[in-house]
Design a protein around this motif. Structure first.
Motif, PDB file in Angstrom:
ATOM      1  N   GLU A 337       0.818  -1.213   0.000  1.00 40.60           N
ATOM      2  CA  GLU A 337       0.000   0.000   0.000  1.00 40.60           C
ATOM      3  C   GLU A 337       0.848   1.257   0.000  1.00 40.60           C
ATOM      4  O   GLU A 337       0.545   2.229  -0.685  1.00 40.60           O
ATOM      5  N   GLN A 338       1.947   1.250   0.795  1.00 44.53           N
ATOM      6  CA  GLN A 338       2.803   2.422   0.889  1.00 44.53           C
ATOM      7  C   GLN A 338       4.278   2.050   0.880  1.00 44.53           C
ATOM      8  O   GLN A 338       4.663   1.025   1.444  1.00 44.53           O
ATOM      9  N   LEU A 339       5.060   2.882   0.221  1.00 41.49           N
ATOM     10  CA  LEU A 339       6.511   2.817   0.298  1.00 41.49           C
ATOM     11  C   LEU A 339       6.942   4.089   1.023  1.00 41.49           C
ATOM     12  O   LEU A 339       6.738   5.190   0.515  1.00 41.49           O
ATOM     13  N   VAL A 340       7.490   3.945   2.214  1.00 47.52           N
ATOM     14  CA  VAL A 340       7.794   5.088   3.067  1.00 47.52           C
ATOM     15  C   VAL A 340       9.277   5.424   2.974  1.00 47.52           C
ATOM     16  O   VAL A 340      10.134   4.558   3.147  1.00 47.52           O
ATOM     17  N   VAL A 341       9.571   6.684   2.690  1.00 48.48           N
ATOM     18  CA  VAL A 341      10.955   7.153   2.629  1.00 48.48           C
ATOM     19  C   VAL A 341      11.216   8.053   3.831  1.00 48.48           C
ATOM     20  O   VAL A 341      10.301   8.653   4.389  1.00 48.48           O
ATOM     21  N   GLU A 342      12.477   8.143   4.226  1.00 42.73           N
ATOM     22  CA  GLU A 342      12.823   8.885   5.426  1.00 42.73           C
ATOM     23  C   GLU A 342      13.320  10.297   5.102  1.00 42.73           C
ATOM     24  O   GLU A 342      14.064  10.496   4.147  1.00 42.73           O
ATOM     25  N   PRO A 343      12.918  11.277   5.911  1.00 49.00           N
ATOM     26  CA  PRO A 343      13.340  12.659   5.714  1.00 49.00           C
ATOM     27  C   PRO A 343      14.677  12.922   6.396  1.00 49.00           C
ATOM     28  O   PRO A 343      15.216  12.058   7.101  1.00 49.00           O
ATOM     29  N   LYS A 344      15.189  14.133   6.216  1.00 47.97           N
ATOM     30  CA  LYS A 344      16.443  14.547   6.857  1.00 47.97           C
ATOM     31  C   LYS A 344      16.343  16.031   7.200  1.00 47.97           C
ATOM     32  O   LYS A 344      15.903  16.832   6.380  1.00 47.97           O
ATOM     33  N   LEU A 345      16.764  16.387   8.391  1.00 48.64           N
ATOM     34  CA  LEU A 345      16.745  17.784   8.801  1.00 48.64           C
ATOM     35  C   LEU A 345      17.965  18.499   8.231  1.00 48.64           C
ATOM     36  O   LEU A 345      19.104  18.052   8.408  1.00 48.64           O
ATOM     37  N   ILE A 346      17.734  19.608   7.540  1.00 52.21           N
ATOM     38  CA  ILE A 346      18.809  20.425   6.976  1.00 52.21           C
ATOM     39  C   ILE A 346      18.822  21.760   7.724  1.00 52.21           C
ATOM     40  O   ILE A 346      17.901  22.564   7.580  1.00 52.21           O
ATOM     41  N   VAL A 347      19.847  21.943   8.540  1.00 54.02           N
ATOM     42  CA  VAL A 347      19.924  23.146   9.370  1.00 54.02           C
ATOM     43  C   VAL A 347      20.724  24.220   8.645  1.00 54.02           C
ATOM     44  O   VAL A 347      21.875  24.026   8.270  1.00 54.02           O
TER      45      VAL A 347
END
Length: 359
Positions: A337-347
């Motif tokens: 149903e879903q393919l989940v990708v991970e985010p990244k914090l860019i400071v």
């Protein structure tokens, strides 16, 4: 003397293309074997990789160009997909399209691109038009479908879509946790929020992620410090208007978490027009990490959504599904149903330690 290739005379300044027979003769193999490799047939798997590379190198050397129309009629395939986006503008859609295009070109596919501008009549019409153009599948980007697709479909940011459609989505809860942990570590407790437009397929999922993250961090979300983007302009104006509305409440806050980078850029202007500084008075954080985010003044702190990779993943996934379908290997119970990708914090420079409260 002009260069010649098997199959005919060269034209001035241009080598004449050849057919499968000439390529087969050059490598000393049957036309059937060469056809399987150059047409990317499933049967080509039985041909050693070394031999496949030799055929491909010969095709390049001899300037082989496949007859796409003939191949389509023969295989009942068009090697074409449809891609539907709300609009083509700098930012979100552009990055997703870049990933889709890269993957499709690598596999020898073309695509039709349509912009529906979130108009239901266009969206419905385009679905039927793409199918009439014999596309093998459709990729929809941040698009709400009003009817079940009649052809294989993949959604990018399709948090609301079901009915056998695989959605490529970002982990919104993880993204919200990253952003709020960053702000809290800088001493921000009074945080304002700008939600997405009601029509965006990401709005509810992202807001749910923010609420869950705030609860986990014991941060209070004050309703008076929550604004919503209005209108369908794909520019900075909705973020500018939402931020002005927050400032006009005179409810104090030291940080602002925006639905996307486009809104965050508009927010920075509104804050400055109010006589405040970013980040000294108000820290601003966006979402997506569009290409212009790093070049803002100040550079925009943001949660990077891997948009290009999401586009590539969507294209690769639908091509695998199409291949499995041609080989009758589809197992409905194995649908993802879903393919989940991970985010990244860019400071970057738009966030800093909390100082004075906005009055």
């Amino acid at each position: 003397m002009k260069d010649k290739v098997p199959g005919g005379q060269a034209q001035p300044g241009q080598a004449k293309s050849v057919g499968l027979k000439q390529v087969a003769a050059h490598v000393g193999l049957s036309v059937a074997a060469v056809s399987r490799v150059l047409n990317e047939s499933p049967a080509a798997r039985s041909i050693p990789e070394k031999t496949q590379k030799r055929i491909q190198e010969a095709a390049r050397l001899l300037n082989y160009r496949p007859n796409v129309l003939a191949r389509s009629l023969r295989n009942k395939r068009t090697h074409t997909l449809g891609v539907m986006v709300p609009e083509v503008s700098d930012g979100y859609a552009t990055l997703v399209l870049a990933g889709i295009e890269e993957a499709l070109l690598r596999h020898g596919y073309f695509y039709f691109l349509v912009s529906h501008h979130r108009r239901k009549e266009l969206l419905d019409e385009y679905q039927h038009l793409l199918v009439a153009r014999a596309v093998e599948g459709i990729i929809v980007v941040d698009t709400v479908l009003h009817e079940k697709p009649s052809t294989p479909t993949i959604a990018v940011s399709g948090n609301h879509i079901r009915d056998g459609v695989t959605s490529v989505v970002v982990n919104h809860e993880s993204a919200a946790l990253m952003a709020l942990e960053h702000l809290r570590a800088l001493g921000h407790e009074r945080i304002a929020f700008i939600k997405g437009q009601r029509f965006s397929s990401d709005t509810q999922a992202r807001w749910d992620g923010i609420r869950h993250a705030a609860r986990a961090l014991k941060l209070t979300i004050k309703p008076s410090l929550v604004a919503q983007l209005e209108g369908d302009q794909p520019n900075h104006e909705p973020g500018y208007i939402a931020t002005r509305a927050l400032l006009e409440t005179q409810e104090p806050f030291t940080a602002l978490f925006c639905f996307n980078d486009t809104a965050a850029i508009g927010a920075v202007l509104a804050i400055r027009e109010a006589g405040l500084r970013v980040p000294e008075d108000v820290s601003v954080i966006g979402f997506d990490d569009v290409e212009s985010a790093a070049f803002q003044n100040p550079g925009l702190t943001t949660v990077r959504q891997p948009l290009r990779e999401m586009g590539m993943l969507a294209a690769e996934t639908i091509l695998k599904q199409l291949e499995a379908g041609r080989e009758s290997r589809i197992d409905p119970s194995a649908h993802i149903e879903q393919l989940v990708v991970e985010p990244k914090l860019i400071v970057r420079a738009s966030t800093a330690p909390a100082r004075n409260l906005v009055k």
